[in-house]
Design a protein around this motif. Structure first.
Motif, mmCIF file in Angstrom:
data_model
loop_
_atom_site.group_PDB
_atom_site.id
_atom_site.type_symbol
_atom_site.label_atom_id
_atom_site.label_comp_id
_atom_site.label_asym_id
_atom_site.label_seq_id
_atom_site.Cartn_x
_atom_site.Cartn_y
_atom_site.Cartn_z
ATOM 1 N N ALA A 113 0.830 -1.208 0.000
ATOM 2 C CA ALA A 113 0.000 0.000 0.000
ATOM 3 C C ALA A 113 0.865 1.260 0.000
ATOM 4 C CB ALA A 113 -0.934 -0.012 1.214
ATOM 5 N N GLY B 76 -7.497 0.492 1.398
ATOM 6 C CA GLY B 76 -7.122 -0.703 2.146
ATOM 7 C C GLY B 76 -8.161 -1.070 3.166
ATOM 8 N N LEU C 283 -3.304 6.638 2.312
ATOM 9 C CA LEU C 283 -4.180 5.475 2.181
ATOM 10 C C LEU C 283 -5.603 5.811 2.617
ATOM 11 C CD1 LEU C 283 -3.659 1.826 2.597
ATOM 12 C CD2 LEU C 283 -5.249 2.789 4.251
#
Length: 389
Positions: free
Chosen positions: A153, A165, A182
Motif C-alpha cells: 500500500a 485498504g 491510504l
C-alpha cells in the motif's frame, strides 16, 4: 542438549545461531525437541511426545497441522514480516506486468526470431496489440494490511496510485506504519466495487476462502486486474477463468499456479516466487532460530500462531511454563499446587489465544516433582521447567 530437526534447507545464517554446545541440528535428528521447516508438509509427520516447538521459516503455516500441535502442547512459530519486502517487490512487478501486457509481449517477440531485417518494422506494426494503461492515478485496493499488505500500500501510494485498504484486524502499530495517503475502508466489498487493481494479502480462513468468486467479480470493474500473492484458496479459479473469457476481468496474476490456470489467456502464473529471494530466506531463518532459542532456553513465546506472545524474565530459581486449555479455574489450581509445595511465586503471567493459554510462573523454592503435580491437572496439556543455571 536440544535436538533440532530441519525438514528443509535452512539458511546457515539461521542455523549458525544455535550454540553447538547446547544443540544438535540436522536432517537426520531423531526424537527432536523442535523442528525447523519451510515448505515441507508435516501433516503426516509423527508428533512425538518430546516435541515442544515447530518453527516455520515463513509466514504461512498451511503445511503444519496446527490444531493437532495445539492439542499436544506444541508451540508453532512463524516469521511474519521476514519475507515482506521480497513479496512486496514482486507484487509491484505484478502491477506493471498486468498493466502493460509484458509477458504476452515477450512471448510474441520471440516469434519474430529469424525475420531478419523485417523485425523492426514488425515490432512497430505489432506493438499496439500489447498496449496497456499506466498505474499512476489508478485505484489500488489492498485486502489485508499486515506486514506485506502495508508495504504494498505504501509503495503504491508513493508511485502515485490512489490506494484503498481494509483489514478488520489492523493493529494500532500497523495503522501508524501506513501512508497517510491510504484510504481506509471497512469491507473488501468497497474495494471490489471501486478499484482498478486488487491485491490480496489476507490469511486463509473460513471467511476469506474464495472471497474472489463469481458473485464478487460481477460487482467489480470490467477491466479489473487481480493480484494474489497471499493464498491460493482466496480465489475461485473457475470463476476467474470465466470472467477472463467473458471480458469481465482484464488480468489475474497469481503466485499459485494450478493446472486449470496455466495457459489461460489473461492469467500470469508465477511459480510461487514471492519470498524466493536470498534476503527473505536469510531473514526467515534468523527469525525462526531466534524464536526457537528464546522459547527452548527461556520459555518465551514470540510470533506463535497457536499460543499467545509472552515474555518474562527469570528472577527466582526456576520458570514453570504451562500450556493449558483456556478455561476457568486453571490458574487457581496451579497456584494451589505452588502453595502446597511452599514454592514462592516471584512473578506470574498468563495469556490466552482462542482455546489455549500459556502461563509462566517464576518461582523460588523449586522442588523436584513440582512440574509433575502441575501436569496432573486435567486441563493442563504440557509443562516445562527451566532452572536457573
Amino acid at each position: 542438549m536440544y535436538n533440532i530437526l530441519t525438514l528443509n534447507k535452512i539458511a546457515a545464517c539461521g542455523t549458525d545461531l544455535f550454540d553447538k554446545n547446547k544443540y544438535n541440528i540436522g536432517t537426520d535428528i531423531t526424537e527432536p525437541k523442535a523442528v525447523m521447516v519451510r515448505s515441507a508438509s508435516m501433516h503426516e509427520f509423527a508428533l512425538g511426545g518430546g516435541l515442544r516447538a515447530i518453527a516455520r521459516a515463513g509466514a504461512g503455516t498451511n503445511n503444519i497441522p496446527v490444531d493437532k500441535c495445539s492439542e499436544k502442547g506444541i508451540v508453532v512459530f512463524n516469521t511474519p514480516g521476514a519475507n515482506a519486502n521480497g513479496v512486496k517487490e514482486l507484487v509491484l512487478a505484478a502491477l506493471l506486468l498486468s498493466s502493460r501486457r509484458v509477458p504476452a509481449a515477450l512471448d510474441w517477440c520471440k516469434t519474430l526470431k529469424g525475420k531478419g531485417e523485417e523485425v523492426p518494422a514488425l515490432v512497430e506494426k505489432g506493438k499496439s496489440d500489447f498496449a496497456g494503461p499506466e498505474i499512476k492515478g489508478k485505484k489500488l485496493g489492498v485486502v489485508g494490511l499486515g506486514a506485506i499488505g502495508a508495504l504494498v500500500a505504501n509503495a503504491a501510494a508513493s508511485l502515485g496510485m490512489e490506494v484503498y485498504g481494509c483489514d478488520p484486524f489492523l493493529s494500532v502499530d500497523g495503522a501508524l506504519n501506513l501512508s497517510r495517503k491510504l484510504n481506509y475502508v471497512k469491507t473488501p466489498r468497497e474495494i471490489f466495487e471501486n478499484c482498478d487493481y486488487i491485491s490480496l494479502h489476507a490469511p486463509s480462513t473460513a471467511e476469506t476462502k474464495k472471497m474472489v468468486n463469481a458473485e464478487s467479480i460481477a460487482g467489480m470493474k470490467k477491466n479489473v486486474r487481480i493480484i494474489n500473492f497471499a493464498r491460493a484458496d482466496l480465489v475461485d479459479d473457475e470463476a476467474v477463468i470465466a470472467a477472463l473469457a467473458s471480458g469481465g476481468m482484464a488480468c489475474y496474476v497469481t503466485d499459485f499456479p494450478t493446472d486449470v490456470l496455466i495457459g489461460v489467456d489473461g492469467v500470469i502464473a508465477i511459480p510461487h516466487l514471492g519470498a524466493s529471494t536470498p534476503e527473505s530466506e536469510d531473514n526467515c531463518a534468523v527469525m525462526a532460530a531466534e524464536q526457537l532459542i528464546d522459547f527452548l532456553e527461556n520459555g518465551n513465546i514470540t510470533n506463535s500462531v497457536n499460543l499467545p506472545n509472552l515474555t518474562m524474565q527469570m528472577t527466582g530459581d526456576a520458570k514453570i511454563c504451562v500450556i493449558h486449555k483456556n478455561v476457568d479455574g486453571v490458574i487457581t489450581q496451579i497456584t494451589k499446587v505452588m502453595a502446597d509445595a511452599k514454592a514462592n511465586i516471584e512473578n506470574m503471567e498468563s495469556k490466552s489465544k482462542k482455546n489455549y493459554a500459556y502461563t509462566v510462573l517464576d518461582v523460588r523454592g523449586y522442588e523436584h516433582g513440582l512440574a509433575a503435580k502441575v501436569e496432573a491437572i486435567d486441563t493442563v496439556i504440557s509443562v516445562r521447567t527451566i532452572k536457573r543455571t
